[in-house]
Each structure stands twice: as C-alpha cells, then as structure tokens.
Design an enzyme around this catalytic site. Structure first.
Site, short mmCIF file in Angstrom:
data_model
loop_
_atom_site.label_atom_id
_atom_site.label_comp_id
_atom_site.label_asym_id
_atom_site.label_seq_id
_atom_site.Cartn_x
_atom_site.Cartn_y
_atom_site.Cartn_z
N GLY A 14 0.81 -1.29 0.15
CA GLY A 14 0.07 -0.05 0.18
C GLY A 14 0.90 1.35 -0.05
O GLY A 14 2.00 1.09 -0.27
N LEU A 15 0.15 2.56 0.45
CA LEU A 15 1.19 3.71 0.25
C LEU A 15 2.20 3.69 1.15
O LEU A 15 3.51 4.06 0.70
CB LEU A 15 -0.04 4.94 0.54
N HIS A 43 -5.37 -1.28 -0.32
CA HIS A 43 -6.47 -0.80 0.19
C HIS A 43 -6.35 0.85 0.35
O HIS A 43 -7.56 1.41 0.14
CB HIS A 43 -6.78 -1.42 1.66
N GLY A 49 -11.46 11.05 0.34
CA GLY A 49 -11.45 12.42 0.53
C GLY A 49 -10.39 13.36 0.48
O GLY A 49 -10.24 14.40 0.19
N HIS A 257 -16.56 4.99 11.43
CA HIS A 257 -16.92 6.46 10.56
C HIS A 257 -18.53 6.73 10.59
O HIS A 257 -19.17 5.64 10.44
CB HIS A 257 -16.21 5.90 9.19
N ARG A 273 -19.46 15.92 4.14
CA ARG A 273 -19.76 16.88 5.28
C ARG A 273 -18.82 17.92 5.25
O ARG A 273 -19.26 19.24 5.34
CB ARG A 273 -19.92 16.24 6.46
N SER A 410 -4.69 10.03 7.80
CA SER A 410 -4.23 8.63 7.79
C SER A 410 -3.59 8.50 6.19
O SER A 410 -2.46 7.90 6.23
CB SER A 410 -5.42 7.58 7.93
C1 LIG Z 1 -13.10 3.48 2.14
C2 LIG Z 1 -12.03 4.14 2.71
C3 LIG Z 1 -11.91 5.61 2.55
C4 LIG Z 1 -10.66 6.29 3.13
N1 LIG Z 1 -10.65 7.47 2.98
C5 LIG Z 1 -9.49 8.11 3.33
C6 LIG Z 1 -9.17 9.53 3.06
O1 LIG Z 1 -9.92 10.17 2.43
N2 LIG Z 1 -8.22 10.27 3.75
C7 LIG Z 1 -7.30 9.39 4.73
O2 LIG Z 1 -6.35 10.08 5.39
N3 LIG Z 1 -7.58 8.07 4.94
C8 LIG Z 1 -8.58 7.38 4.41
N4 LIG Z 1 -8.89 6.32 4.63
C9 LIG Z 1 -7.54 5.43 5.37
C10 LIG Z 1 -6.57 5.07 4.33
O3 LIG Z 1 -6.81 4.89 3.44
C11 LIG Z 1 -5.74 3.81 5.14
O4 LIG Z 1 -5.45 4.02 6.40
C12 LIG Z 1 -4.36 3.67 4.43
O5 LIG Z 1 -4.76 3.78 3.02
C13 LIG Z 1 -3.82 2.60 4.84
O6 LIG Z 1 -2.72 2.35 4.07
P1 LIG Z 1 -1.40 1.34 4.14
O7 LIG Z 1 -0.16 1.40 3.19
O8 LIG Z 1 -1.03 1.45 5.72
O9 LIG Z 1 -2.27 -0.19 4.02
P2 LIG Z 1 -2.89 -0.65 2.87
O10 LIG Z 1 -2.91 0.20 1.77
O11 LIG Z 1 -4.15 -1.30 3.37
O12 LIG Z 1 -1.86 -1.90 2.49
C14 LIG Z 1 -1.67 -3.07 3.02
C15 LIG Z 1 -0.70 -3.84 2.06
O13 LIG Z 1 -0.32 -5.02 2.93
C16 LIG Z 1 -0.45 -6.23 2.12
N5 LIG Z 1 -0.56 -7.31 3.27
C17 LIG Z 1 -1.38 -7.47 4.13
N6 LIG Z 1 -1.17 -8.62 4.74
C18 LIG Z 1 -0.08 -9.12 4.19
C19 LIG Z 1 0.47 -10.35 4.51
N7 LIG Z 1 0.16 -11.04 5.54
N8 LIG Z 1 1.46 -10.54 3.89
C20 LIG Z 1 1.79 -9.81 2.61
N9 LIG Z 1 1.39 -8.76 2.40
C21 LIG Z 1 0.17 -8.25 3.25
C22 LIG Z 1 -1.56 -5.92 1.18
O14 LIG Z 1 -1.58 -6.68 0.03
C23 LIG Z 1 -1.64 -4.35 0.85
O15 LIG Z 1 -0.54 -4.33 -0.20
C24 LIG Z 1 -9.85 5.54 3.93
C25 LIG Z 1 -10.10 4.18 4.32
C26 LIG Z 1 -11.23 3.50 3.79
C27 LIG Z 1 -11.44 2.08 4.47
#
Ligand SMILES: Cc1cc2nc3c(=O)[nH]c(=O)nc-3n(C[C@H](O)[C@H](O)[C@H](O)COP(=O)(O)OP(=O)(O)OC[C@H]3O[C@@H](n4cnc5c(N)ncnc54)[C@H](O)[C@@H]3O)c2cc1C
Length: 668
Positions: A14-15, A43, A49, A257, A273, A410
């Site tokens: 992810g990011l 994800h 937003g 949320h 909102r 986030s």
């Molecule tokens: C619908 C929605 C809308 C959102 N909108 C916003 C917003 O507008 N602004 C904001 O600030 N936040 C927002 N959030 C929150 C934000 O998007 C997330 O918190 C953030 O993108 C998480 O990024 P991450 O890189 O930590 O994890 P993720 O993007 O969830 O990436 C996780 C990665 O880990 C990998 N992974 C998981 N488990 C394993 C494993 N056991 N072995 C190998 N790989 C694994 C997956 O394949 C994936 O690549 C939103 C969340 C949701 C649900």
C-alpha cells in the site's frame, strides 16, 4: 527451503509500504516488497476524501501552519497520541504533498476569483487570491480549524497509489505479489525477516533481510461490517504479536466512521460533510447542531458517530429492514459539485443503492473504519523490543492518532510516515550487517509447515468460516461504538472459547496450493488473537477517550489512564494477551491535556497538567517577544526529523509573494 535475501524487506504494497521501499531503494539498498495482491489494488486505493497538509493556499486555509495542524491532531487524538510524532508528522506533511505533485498526483487546484461553497447549510461566496491561482487546493474536514485536506476529487487514494506505485516501478523495486507473510523470523532480540507462503503454489519461502517493515494496513475485518477491504484482517499485527516479544499499542482504539451506506457498509467520504453535507434524522431534522453547536457535522469522527448512535437510540433513526439509519444530505451542494468533487460517492450510491445523491438523501450509519492501534514503534518506526523490525501506516502504532484519528490524517500518515521512517530504515540497513544462522530461518519455516500439515492432514472438525463469522459478530455486538464492562467481559470470554476451538480446525479441501479454505484457516486463528487484544484492552481501560467510549466510565480520566496500552502474547498456549501500560509524560507535552473544543467536557485532570501549564507560560515569557513560532515550539518540545526534511515550510502568507520557487513548490 527457498531462502531469499535482501537488505530492506517490506511487507505490504500500500502507500506506506511502497513509500518506505522507495526510500530504501533510493539509497541504493536491495529492496523487496511482498503483497497479497497487486500493489495498485492495495486498500490505500479506496481512500476518497484527501490528505491533510497545512499548505494554507486557499482563502479558507489562510493562517494555517504546522502549529494549527499539530494542535488539531492532538485534540483529535483526545491527548492519547505521542506529541513528538504528531509534530514530526505536521512538519513533514506539506513536503509530502509537494513530493507527490512532482510524482504526478493531479491535485485539485485553486482557481482565482469568486466561488460558491456551502458552509453551515448556507451558500456563501469566497474569493480565492490571484497569487493562489493554480496552487494545491484543500477542503474542510472534521475536527480541523482550517480547510487543510488536499484532494483529487474523491479519488485521492487512487491517484496517490498510482503515482507512488509508478515511482516504485520506475526504480525497479520488485513486488512479490500473491504472497502472504505468516511468521516473523527472530531470535527474541533481532528480527531477520519473514516466512511467507505463495498463495498460488503454496510454496513456503524464507525472506531474510537486514530490516523488515510491516506495512500491512489495519484490522477492520475482525468486525462484521467495515468500510475496509476484505484483506484488512490484521495479519501484520498478528505477526508481531506471535513473536511473544514485540508489542501492539492501543489496540482497543478502533474508529467508527459516521457515514457508511446501509446496509453494505461502503464509505461515503467525510468530504461530503466537509463540502457542506448535512446529517438528518427520520423527520428530516438536522440534529448535529443540537448536540455540537460549535463544530456540528464536523466534530471529530468519534464524536459524530456517538451523537448519531445516541440520536438513533432516542428513536430518531429511520426504520429499515437492516436496522435504523440516518440520512446524509448532499443535495444542497448541487449536481455539478456532486458530479465533479464527489463523483465516486455518486457512483457508489447509484451502483449499491440505486439512488442519485444529487437528488436523494443517502442512508448512512456509523461503521467500523480505522485501526488506531497497531505494532508499537518508537519515533523512528522501530519496535522497541525487536531490533530490525519496523512498522508504518495503518499497521503501526507510531503513534500520531492516539484514540481517534482525524479524517485526512491517515493517507497523510502513510506517505509522511513512509518518507520519515523510510529514511530511518535505510540508515539502519547501512549501519547493520546481516548475520543469521540459517537454521533459525529453517526452524520458523518448519513451524509454519507443521501448522499447514496439521490443517491439511489432521482430523479437526471446526470450520474456519464459522469461527470467523462468530468472531466478527462478537466484536460487532460487544466491542462497538459504546462499550460497557459486562459486554466486554462477555466478548473476552467468547473470543477465548473461539481461540480454543481454532486449535481444532479442519479443512474440507485438502489442497496445499491455491486453497482459500487453507488461507482462511491460517488467518482466523491469528485474527482471533488480534480481536482478543482489542477486547481485553477495552475491558481493562475503565475510562472514555476518543473512540473508546465506556458507558460505565464516561469520563476521560487523565489521572489514571493517560497511557498507552501495550499488548503482547505471553506463550503459544495462552488464551489472552498480557497487558502493560506506557505512561504519557505531561511534563514533556507541548500541549497539556485540556478540552478538545467539541464533545463532552468531563475529563478528570492529570496532577501534572497545571504544573506543566505554568511551566509553559514561564518558558515562553523567558523567551521574550522576539522569539518566532519555531523557536517557541522548540523551547517547549524539541523533535527530530531526518536532516533532509528539516527545512521550514513556506506559505503564501509568510512573506510578500515572489515567484513560485519561493513557495518551494508545485508546478502549476
Ligand atoms: C473506504 C476508505 C476511505 C478512506 N479515505 C481516506 C481519506 O480520504 N483520507 C485518509 O487520510 N484516510 C482514508 N482512509 C484510510 C486510509 O486509506 C488507510 O488508512 C491507508 O490507505 C492505509 O494504507 P497502508 O499503506 O497502511 O495499508 P494498505 O493500503 O491497506 O496496504 C496494505 C498492504 O499490505 C499487504 N498485506 C497485508 N497483509 C499481508 C501479509 N500477511 N503478507 C503480505 N502482504 C500483506 C496488502 O496486500 C497491501 O498491499 C480510508 C479508508 C477507507 C477504508
């Protein structure tokens, strides 16, 4: 056994994970990323937003800076966060937004001149400055003093993930897709990598590395209804937990949320909102001003979700076959706004509800959304217990969110944390060698192999699917928005019983390669442990703070609970986590605990709060009038960021306007 060596191993594409990988690779380190799915489907792509950064370009953001962003974040966290980390974050967020612009994110920009916006249900005209024309725009979000959330319509996560992944591709960073990390390789003091299983062939591999960064996202799917993707199952947190050494922080801090659509739980962004959308009850009444006259619909998420639940409990919800709900009304924003700035929301409403949100109200209800808790790290992103283990993004408890994260903080955490922690990860790899007895890696691979053997060859009778459903129901019924002692005790007892049952799992499909039932069985045991850390942490915390709301202990109790919960798993046969607590030191806080400016003002004060407030007045008066805001801040609470990120941020209102280079920035 297949052994794969690298310098910087990142679990999660992810990011957050990709940003750490980019930082390592840019330093010339061998870097490898693992992911359950292709990176661009992580994800993060679902975020709608926007991300917060105090650019102050728009007229409604004038006067914004790191100080205001920091204060909003600390208040949002209900004083549960690490203030030093919140400072690091607020300082670096503008740099991250501009870096992303350079990597190709098509940020929505300011257009000079008058434009009509909706504020507090009224159409008003604001005038954007000539000099701001073409700079990055921002919208309003909950719990903030300024319009600070930078966005690309309501597809911000998508744009960011594509830009960051494309950057990773340009650097030739390999991503091993459809690979699942199942155990950390460690010797109790030092982490050496992971054991992972290929989801296609079933092959087990040992990935051995100098640094291992867990960036696996949140644990929302331990709940039955969640806005999270179905892969957000907390396996990253379980990896750390199962070492018995690394700790998880504040796992009971789970965000709901306010506006997920009913019944499926898909999110409609806070941007609805933020842009002026209203919450209405079954009579069409706009009820939030009755509860929160100051911030109304734009109080922080924990507060709005509780107020909505309270209102529905008073019988003001709209009855539906799926239980009561309320309405989100964005019709007053007008069709053009909905079809440009909220077009994803429009499509979600059309596809999943069959309604047109420019004309119709949207049925919404608070739903599980975000995991504030995660793998406990220090300010450099490293586990205090296991050297070489780092964590970042939603998987981590770094801890800038405390007990409630602000909307937009986030996405910002993923790229800002990834940028900062990525540099510390690279430092670590440069300063440390890789010394591992491969017998250690073999031992951990053998453990996972034994686990799979016993599932495939054993005679167990429990269904992984059923246990998962049970766990999700328990979390939903007893560990939700409002919590109380008897229900939390019930949750803990029922989860313990499930954990014991999970030791007797059986499979109908005995295949060792692509086998969803095997995947589910391997995950569910780990998920139940994670669920137990949430339920036990919530049961033990006899106060209300941020998203953790106890009906039987409604006050925030700084006197006894100004601390962070640390969970560890004591032994393989344990049925509960061990809980310890890490105190937050008021005497080191830049912003001592106080009233958030929204929600209920009922905190029990910490004995040091008054002392610290007096000390702050003294420190500032000793500094004198000439000290600028940076000197004042430094005198109160110094914080560190990597050298290349120390430069002060510049804004339109800082100095007379010059060329765009002076603004440090964004190509128009
Ligand atoms: C619908 C929605 C809308 C959102 N909108 C916003 C917003 O507008 N602004 C904001 O600030 N936040 C927002 N959030 C929150 C934000 O998007 C997330 O918190 C953030 O993108 C998480 O990024 P991450 O890189 O930590 O994890 P993720 O993007 O969830 O990436 C996780 C990665 O880990 C990998 N992974 C998981 N488990 C394993 C494993 N056991 N072995 C190998 N790989 C694994 C997956 O394949 C994936 O690549 C939103 C969340 C949701 C649900």
């Amino acid at each position: 056994m297949k052994l794969i060596y690298t310098d910087s191993l990142v679990v999660g594409a992810g990011l957050a994970g990709l940003r750490v990988a980019i930082a390592s690779k840019e330093r010339g380190l061998d870097t490898l990323v693992l992911s359950l799915i292709p990176a661009k489907r992580s994800h993060s792509a679902a975020a709608q937003g926007g991300m917060q950064a105090s650019l102050g370009n728009t007229v409604k953001g004038m006067g914004d800076d790191e100080d205001v962003h920091f204060q909003d974040t600390v208040k949002g966290s209900d004083w549960g966060c690490d203030q030093e980390v919140a400072r690091m974050f607020a300082h670096c967020a503008p740099k991250a937004v501009r870096e992303l612009a350079n990597w190709g994110v098509p940020w929505t920009r300011v257009t000079k001149g008058p434009r009509q916006v909706v504020v507090n249900a009224e159409k008003v005209t604001i005038e954007e400055a000539e000099e701001a024309h073409g700079l990055i725009n921002a919208r309003d979000f909950g719990g903030t003093k300024k319009w600070r959330t930078c966005y690309t319509a309501d597809g911000t996560g998508h744009s960011l993930l594509y830009a960051v992944d494309n950057k990773a591709i340009s650097l030739d960073i390999p991503v091993h897709e459809r690979v699942e990390a199942l155990a950390l390789i460690h010797d109790g003091k030092r982490c050496h990598g992971v054991v992972a299983r290929c989801l296609i062939t079933g092959e087990l591999r040992a990935y051995v590395a100098k640094s291992t960064t867990i960036a696996t996202g949140g644990y929302g799917r331990i709940y039955e209804v969640s806005t999270n993707a179905i892969i957000c199952e907390g396996i990253g947190q379980a990896l750390a937990l199962e070492t018995g050494v690394a700790t998880l922080g504040n796992m009971e801090a789970v965000q709901f949320h306010p506006t997920a659509i009913v019944p499926v739980g898909i999110l409609t962004t806070e941007g609805c909102r933020g842009d002026g959308g209203l919450l209405r009850d079954k009579d069409g009444h706009r009820f939030m001003p009755d509860y929160e006259p100051e911030k109304k619909e734009l109080a922080s998420r924990d507060v709005v979700s509780r107020r909505m639940t309270e209102h529905m409990r008073k019988g003001k919800g709209v009855d539906s076959p799926y239980g009561p709900h309320l309405w989100l009304d964005i019709t007053l924003l007008g069709r053009k706004h909905v079809e440009t700035n909220l077009r994803e929301v429009k499509e979600i409403c059309e596809n999943f509800l069959g309604i047109d949100p420019a004309e119709d109200w949207i049925p919404v209800r608070p739903t599980q959304h975000y995991s504030m808790g995660g793998i406990r790290t220090d300010a450099k992103g490293q586990s205090p217990q296991l050297k070489g283990l780092f964590s970042v993004g939603e998987a981590a408890c770094w801890d800038m969110h405390g007990f409630n994260r602000l909307g937009g903080n986030s996405l910002a955490e993923t790229v800002v944390g990834g940028m900062i922690i990525g540099k510390y990860v690279a430092d670590f790899c440069e300063e440390n060698t890789l010394e591992i007895d491969t017998a250690l890696a073999e031992r951990f691979v053998a453990q996972v192999r034994d686990e799979i053997d016993s599932l495939v060859e054993g005679q167990g009778s429990e269904s992984a699917y059923e246990l998962k459903r049970e766990m999700q129901r328990i979390m939903m019924d007893y560990v939700g928005i409002f919590r109380n002692g008897p229900e939390l005790t019930k949750a803990v007892e029922e989860l313990e019983a499930l954990l014991i049952r999970s030791r007797n799992l059986g499979l109908k499909c005995k295949k060792r390669h692509a086998n969803p039932e095997l995947v589910e069985a391997l995950r569910v045991k780990r998920m139940i442990k994670v669920a137990l850390t949430v339920a036990c942490g919530a049961e033990a915390r006899t106060e209300s703070r941020g998203a953790h709301a106890r009906e039987d202990y409604p006050q925030r109790n700084d006197k006894e609970w100004l601390n962070r919960t640390l969970s560890s798993w004591p032994s393989a046969d344990a049925t509960r986590p061990q809980l310890d607590y890490e105190a937050l030191d008021v005497m080191k806080m830049e912003l001592p605990p106080g009233y958030r400016g929204y929600g209920i003002n009922n905190a029990i004060a910490h004995p040091d709060t008054e002392k610290r407030e007096k000390q702050i007045v003294e420190i500032l008066s000793n500094l004198g009038e000439e000290a600028d805001r940076h000197e004042r801040q430094h005198a109160l609470m110094p914080f560190e960021v990597p050298e290349s990120l120390r430069e002060k941020n510049e804004r339109l209102h800082d100095k007379p306007l010059g060329n765009s280079q002076q603004l440090g920035e964004e190509s128009k």
